[in-house]
Design an enzyme around this catalytic site. Sequence first.
Site, PDB file in Angstrom:
ATOM      1  N   CYS A 195      13.080 -14.903   7.409  1.00 25.40           N
ATOM      2  CA  CYS A 195      13.859 -16.100   7.713  1.00 25.40           C
ATOM      3  C   CYS A 195      14.660 -16.558   6.497  1.00 25.40           C
ATOM      4  CB  CYS A 195      12.933 -17.229   8.129  1.00 25.40           C
ATOM      5  SG  CYS A 195      11.925 -16.819   9.547  1.00 25.40           S
ATOM      6  N   ARG A 233      18.661 -10.269   4.860  1.00 24.81           N
ATOM      7  CA  ARG A 233      17.203 -10.424   4.805  1.00 24.81           C
ATOM      8  C   ARG A 233      16.518  -9.984   6.098  1.00 24.81           C
ATOM      9  NH1 ARG A 233      15.411 -14.090   0.902  1.00 24.81           N
ATOM     10  NH2 ARG A 233      13.677 -14.656   2.254  1.00 24.81           N
ATOM     11  N   TRP A 264      13.424 -14.790  11.849  1.00 32.69           N
ATOM     12  CA  TRP A 264      12.802 -13.493  12.131  1.00 32.69           C
ATOM     13  C   TRP A 264      11.497 -13.824  12.819  1.00 32.69           C
ATOM     14  CZ3 TRP A 264       8.521 -10.396  10.790  1.00 32.69           C
ATOM     15  CH2 TRP A 264       8.716  -9.012  10.894  1.00 32.69           C
ATOM     16  N   ASN A 319      10.887 -21.899   6.752  1.00 33.45           N
ATOM     17  CA  ASN A 319      10.431 -20.521   6.487  1.00 33.45           C
ATOM     18  C   ASN A 319       8.940 -20.593   6.211  1.00 33.45           C
ATOM     19  OD1 ASN A 319      13.067 -19.736   6.566  1.00 33.45           O
ATOM     20  ND2 ASN A 319      13.216 -19.187   4.400  1.00 33.45           N
ATOM     21  N   GLY A 320       8.185 -19.587   6.669  1.00 30.71           N
ATOM     22  CA  GLY A 320       6.745 -19.569   6.413  1.00 30.71           C
ATOM     23  C   GLY A 320       5.960 -19.734   7.703  1.00 30.71           C
ATOM     24  N   GLU A 354       8.935   8.545  -0.025  1.00 32.68           N
ATOM     25  CA  GLU A 354      10.067   7.620  -0.091  1.00 32.68           C
ATOM     26  C   GLU A 354      11.266   8.183   0.681  1.00 32.68           C
ATOM     27  OE1 GLU A 354      10.427   4.655  -0.739  1.00 32.68           O
ATOM     28  OE2 GLU A 354      12.527   4.333  -1.231  1.00 32.68           O
ATOM     29  N   LYS A 406      13.042   6.238   3.812  1.00 33.71           N
ATOM     30  CA  LYS A 406      14.477   5.902   3.855  1.00 33.71           C
ATOM     31  C   LYS A 406      15.090   6.365   5.167  1.00 33.71           C
ATOM     32  CE  LYS A 406      14.692   3.497   1.489  1.00 33.71           C
ATOM     33  NZ  LYS A 406      13.711   2.949   0.692  1.00 33.71           N
ATOM     34  N   GLU A 466      13.855   4.214   8.161  1.00 36.96           N
ATOM     35  CA  GLU A 466      14.289   2.812   8.142  1.00 36.96           C
ATOM     36  C   GLU A 466      15.667   2.612   8.737  1.00 36.96           C
ATOM     37  OE1 GLU A 466      12.564   0.357   4.385  1.00 36.96           O
ATOM     38  OE2 GLU A 466      13.795   2.077   3.876  1.00 36.96           O
ATOM     39  N   HIS A 474      -2.750  21.415   6.878  1.00 38.80           N
ATOM     40  CA  HIS A 474      -3.934  20.810   7.501  1.00 38.80           C
ATOM     41  C   HIS A 474      -3.577  20.014   8.748  1.00 38.80           C
ATOM     42  CE1 HIS A 474      -6.380  22.144   4.163  1.00 38.80           C
ATOM     43  NE2 HIS A 474      -5.382  21.767   3.374  1.00 38.80           N
ATOM     44  N   LYS A 486      14.165  -7.680   4.776  1.00 40.05           N
ATOM     45  CA  LYS A 486      14.271  -7.289   3.375  1.00 40.05           C
ATOM     46  C   LYS A 486      13.007  -7.679   2.608  1.00 40.05           C
ATOM     47  CE  LYS A 486      16.244  -5.884  -0.407  1.00 40.05           C
ATOM     48  NZ  LYS A 486      16.030  -4.437  -0.615  1.00 40.05           N
TER      49      LYS A 486
HETATM   50  C1  G6P Z   1       9.985  -4.712   3.160  1.00 37.13           C
HETATM   51  C2  G6P Z   1      11.307  -4.045   2.862  1.00 37.13           C
HETATM   52  C3  G6P Z   1      11.079  -2.794   2.019  1.00 37.13           C
HETATM   53  C4  G6P Z   1      10.295  -3.155   0.753  1.00 37.13           C
HETATM   54  C5  G6P Z   1       8.984  -3.856   1.085  1.00 37.13           C
HETATM   55  C6  G6P Z   1       8.335  -4.438  -0.156  1.00 37.13           C
HETATM   56  O1  G6P Z   1       9.255  -3.912   4.037  1.00 37.13           O
HETATM   57  O2  G6P Z   1      11.995  -3.712   4.056  1.00 37.13           O
HETATM   58  O3  G6P Z   1      12.328  -2.245   1.651  1.00 37.13           O
HETATM   59  O4  G6P Z   1      10.047  -2.000   0.040  1.00 37.13           O
HETATM   60  O5  G6P Z   1       9.217  -4.955   1.973  1.00 37.13           O
HETATM   61  O6  G6P Z   1       9.176  -5.431  -0.681  1.00 37.13           O
HETATM   62  P1  G6P Z   1       9.130  -5.940  -2.170  1.00 37.13           P
HETATM   63  O7  G6P Z   1      10.152  -7.044  -2.227  1.00 37.13           O
HETATM   64  O8  G6P Z   1       7.738  -6.430  -2.407  1.00 37.13           O
HETATM   65  O9  G6P Z   1       9.477  -4.800  -3.048  1.00 37.13           O
END
Ligand code: G6P
Length: 614
Positions: free
Chosen positions: A2, A27, A76, A102-103, A487, A491, A494, A510, A609
Amino acid sequence: MCGIVAYIGAKKARPLLIEGLKRLEYRGYDSAGIGILSDEFGLEVAKSVGRVSHLENRLKELGGFDGSIGLAHTRWATHGGVTEANAHPHRDDKAGICLVHNGIIENHSALRKYLMERGHTFHSETDTEVLAMLIGELYDPENGTDLEAAVQTALREVKGAYAIAVICENEPGVMVCARKGSPLLVGVGNEEFIVASDASAIVAHTTQAFMLDDYNVVKITREGFRTSTVDNVEIMPKVTELEYELEQIELGGFSHFMQKEIFEQPASLRTTLGGRIDHNEGKVVLGGLAQFAKELVKAKRIILTGQGTALHASMIGEYLMEDIAKIPTECEYASEFRYRNPIVEDGTVVIAVSQSGETADTIAALREAKDKGALSVGVVNVVGSSIARETDMGVYLRVGPEIGVASTKAFTGQVTVLTLIALFMGRRRVTSPERCARIMNALDAVPDKIEQILATNDEIRRITERYVERNNWLFLGRGYNYPTAMEGALKLKEISYIHAEGMPAAEMKHGPIALIDEGMPAVFIANKGSQYDKVISNIEEVRSRGGHVIAIATEGDEEIRSVAEEVIYVPGCPEPISPLLTVVPLQLMAYHAAVLRGHDVDKPRNLAKSVTVE
Ligand code: G6P
């Protein structure tokens, strides 16, 4: 997740709030809303499911919304579905209260029951509407409970996390904001104030701002502000300069923020490294750790924790700490660590890794480790964020604001900082000056080497294009590049929504080997290193079952062409540094796959985000 933006001043609030909401779009959100107070129209509220542009169009149709005080929100969904009724702002049914939040209010059920018994009717399923009603219920200006006092009293009853902005029809020149757990910044302009959950919504208007602390409430009028605690003890916040340039949060000729941030990595890593390597002394200089150097050197155990991309950087950190600093290290999802009653012995150092510094699980894991006596280190990008404030010491990434939801430059920043920390401790412990010097020189060369990889972008796009229709991909690596494989898979998932799995190359046999069929792409990180021959054997296993191999290999390795259909070269470097190079082609492949499949790279579905709820 949010986002909040609120304005009070002499200008029209509406265009300013819409622009602020657009800056917060990155975000992640699923609905948006706005509330504006004006002499002519009183309090007006509009909400819309979907993009901020829908809300903008609705406002054009509606007219009105003409005042100079207002608040806006991107939601969100957490409590209740994605509907207009659940979108913010929320209003009360008695006192003309309008609120964005927010929260999560954890005791919302009990408060809702209490308020229903007192005759209030709810129109949404949200915890936020409960807070709006509670403030309205308490609002009693004739007996001294004005908006500020009503907010303070309500927040004393609330359990959970909040950043809120509140306005009230009966006090048209006042805005009250508060924070506990979720960030909120107050931008201080010339007889105007812009409040936001994120600096990106403020910097176009002012770079003077202060961050509210937990349990702080600020009452803002056009003339000034008063800050107090929820118990009404007055406090003086420190207004500082935001270290943000407007061009850092604009596209500047790129098509997407993710693309911009991938290409920014040579520059961002030069900033991360700037002044932190002293070649004359053969040492790493980390001002944030200096005060605790003695304790760090004596550390018996390191725990690295984070989520998502930060977890993958932490996994590389585990290799770095054991290899370079020779300290037993474990890496763990913050969300698991926080709830399993972990054993934290004397001499434990916890390193919390996070781009935003606001990830709820990472904050909770950090607190768990601290409560049990661990010394804490933050590896964070956002200056002044919760993790930066709650750790004993820290090292900032200094990669600038990351807007792309798929984290790229923060990942390379995190791995770079973790390498610096490993060198900082290793040099003071057991690692020879020669080895440290080799790694430090290699780190210094990383930005130039990433530039060389970026120059092969067109070739990487062509390779991606050949496989982009395939719906299942494997990413495989060993040692330092096993986390890089994870990673790479993350990517791709996502932003292109292609199913991908990342794992240690040897683990494939395995189980996952059963997935391999004719033409399935398997991306191998096969740079020259201690396990190169083993990786080649794993490649053969995939090839002999019909899989198609894309190899990330070291420049000059011609042998690999005989086993891989496609080869993407990266410059050679010492093994501990290699993830900083091998990850770059994977970032580019994910980016191109998403664009080729027609997805909105910077607004991937369902993702946020920064995940500020558990
Ligand atoms: C969310 C984002 C990711 C990020 C993760 C941790 O899932 O979409 O891209 O890696 O949070 O976020 P941070 O701000 O703690 O690195």
